[in-house]
Design an enzyme around this catalytic site. Structure first.
Site: not given
Length: 438
Positions: A5, A100-101
């Site tokens: 993350d 973003d993950e």
DNA sequence: TCTGGGGTCCTAGGACCC
DNA sequence: TCTGGGGTCCTAGGACCC
């Protein structure tokens, strides 16, 4: 399983590209009157700014000098792709959850047989390589025996965290946590669980399967029952099929004018159709979403006999659905979507004329969108935007006022730079691509 | 100056079919 | 001497995620 993350990702990219913002509060999101926060930097979080909060509220909480920026998605995407590339070096099975993950199935790659110490070393090395390749963006990593444990691990030590959950210790970590730390337990489910005294995952694990199904429905109830026992065999899926494509817009002020609303629908249908064609998708169900002045939200849809990627057809259906739904009282939001997707358009394969699906000729106007109305000069600029001045070079928009725009001249590899103000219609000032941080 | 935008998944009712 | 059963498709709404 590994979960990564990236920390306060949008704000981190902004601070990388805008040296004067490093160490200072930054809020990225909608900057209009109805905007919400997408990401707040840790400096801004210290003042109470949070994701999903209205930007107005974040402005109230943060001190003067806080940067409120609209998003630069091209820059975020470029950085994200660099990171995803590094993850793919660990295993072919990488599932990006969002920009973003991502999850990585380490068991499917060369790291399959590493010990706890081995994966810890791997994660340290990964974090270093991410920071080096992205110009300093950091990420939090969790590693465990399942998606559930990996994700909880990455949550536990933010930002710049690293938590490995050794096999066998899952329940000990899991049971004291609040139920809301499980994915899928949002406000509504939490409320129903709290009402019957379930606050921790341990409380959840003490309930029978029929109890949980009665509380949360069949699919969700069974899911919770298993997650509470750390039973999670969800696989990493590297290539998820797109199920729908949509565009929506909340207006600065509620709209009632049918002509204006019609233009909005045309523009959104053009965006949706364009994205469908670019991905070689077409779909059978057209959905119109509308939100009224009082925030009541509804959808109306129609399913076609054949899939389409034609912006005009999509627009036409959405227009009719709008007429049927009505605009009384004014509309806060409109959206157009297409679902029921299949690969490849079902156009007439033998048509002689180029179809809507053909790429537009160089310099040709978009098929449907009317020529963009000329924006008032100050509306061309938005805070955070990359610009270039013919003499002063690259910079970014700090602020705009009546007939004025203020630019800071700096880039990812320069020291903090000077600020200059220009007339909003200064012919020497132009929008620019994101700067290169490497 | 309350409440974005892009998605996924699930549920439920009615139509329709065998 | 009420009411079948199961499947699929469509529509609408809602919860949730980042």
């Amino acid at each position: 399983m590994l979960h990564l993350d990236l920390d306060a990702f949008f704000a981190a990219v902004e601070q990388r590209d805008k040296p004067s913002l490093r160490g200072r509060p930054v809020v990225v999101g909608g900057v209009g009157g109805r905007g919400v926060v997408a990401t707040a930097s840790y400096e801004a979080r210290a003042f109470g700014a949070r994701s999903a909060m209205s930007t107005a509220e974040a402005r109230r909480r943060c001190p003067a000098g806080t940067a409120f920026l609209g998003g630069r998605f091209a820059a975020y995407r470029a950085t994200s792709e660099v990171v995803m590339g590094l993850l793919r070096e660990l295993s072919p099975l990488v599932e990006p959850v969002s920009i973003d993950e991502a999850y990585v199935d380490l068991a499917a790659g060369p790291a399959a047989d590493l010990s706890v110490e081995g994966v810890t070393e791997l994660a340290r090395d990964l974090k270093e390589r991410i920071a080096a390749a992205t110009g300093g963006v950091t990420g939090s990593v969790g590693i465990g025996s399942s998606k559930l444990m990996a994700k909880l691990g990455s949550e536990m030590d933010k930002p710049d965290g690293l938590v490995v959950v050794p096999p066998g210790t899952e329940l000990e970590l899991l049971h004291p946590l609040p139920v809301t730390s499980l994915g899928g337990v949002g406000p509504a489910t939490a409320e129903r669980l709290h009402a019957v005294g379930i606050r921790t995952v341990g409380d959840l694990a003490a309930r029978s399967l029929p109890d949980l199904v009665a509380l949360a429905g069949r699919a969700h109830g069974t899911g919770l029952y298993q997650l509470a026992r750390a039973e999670d065999d969800r696989a990493v899926v590297a290539d998820r099929e797109t199920k729908s494509v949509s565009a929506e817009e909340t207006f600065e002020r509620d709209l009632t004018d049918r002509t204006l609303l019609g233009r909005e629908i045309d523009a959104m249908a053009a965006r949706v159709g364009g994205r469908l064609r670019a991905a070689a998708y077409s779909g059978r169900t057209v959905t119109l979403k509308l939100r009224r002045y009082d925030f009541t939200t509804l959808t109306r849809s129609q399913t076609l006999p054949q899939p389409t990627d034609d912006s005009r057809l999509i627009a036409g259906i959405a227009q009719r659905l709008l007429d049927e739904a009505g605009t009384a009282g004014g509309l806060r939001l409109l959206g157009v979507g297409v679902s029921g997707l299949s690969l490849y358009a079902q156009g007439d394969l033998f048509a002689e004329e180029p179809t809507d699906a053909a790429p537009p000729a160089e310099g040709a106007a978009p098929a449907v969108a009317e020529p963009e109305p000329e924006l008032p000069a100050e509306r061309r600029w938005w805070p955070g935007q990359d610009v270039r001045h013919d003499e002063l070079g690259p910079g970014w928009v700090w602020g705009r006022g009546i007939g004025r725009v203020t630019v800071r001249f700096e880039g990812p590899l320069t020291p903090p730079g000077p600020v200059r103000t220009f007339p909003a219609d200064d012919p020497e000032l132009h929008p620019a691509d994101p700067p290169d941080w490497r």
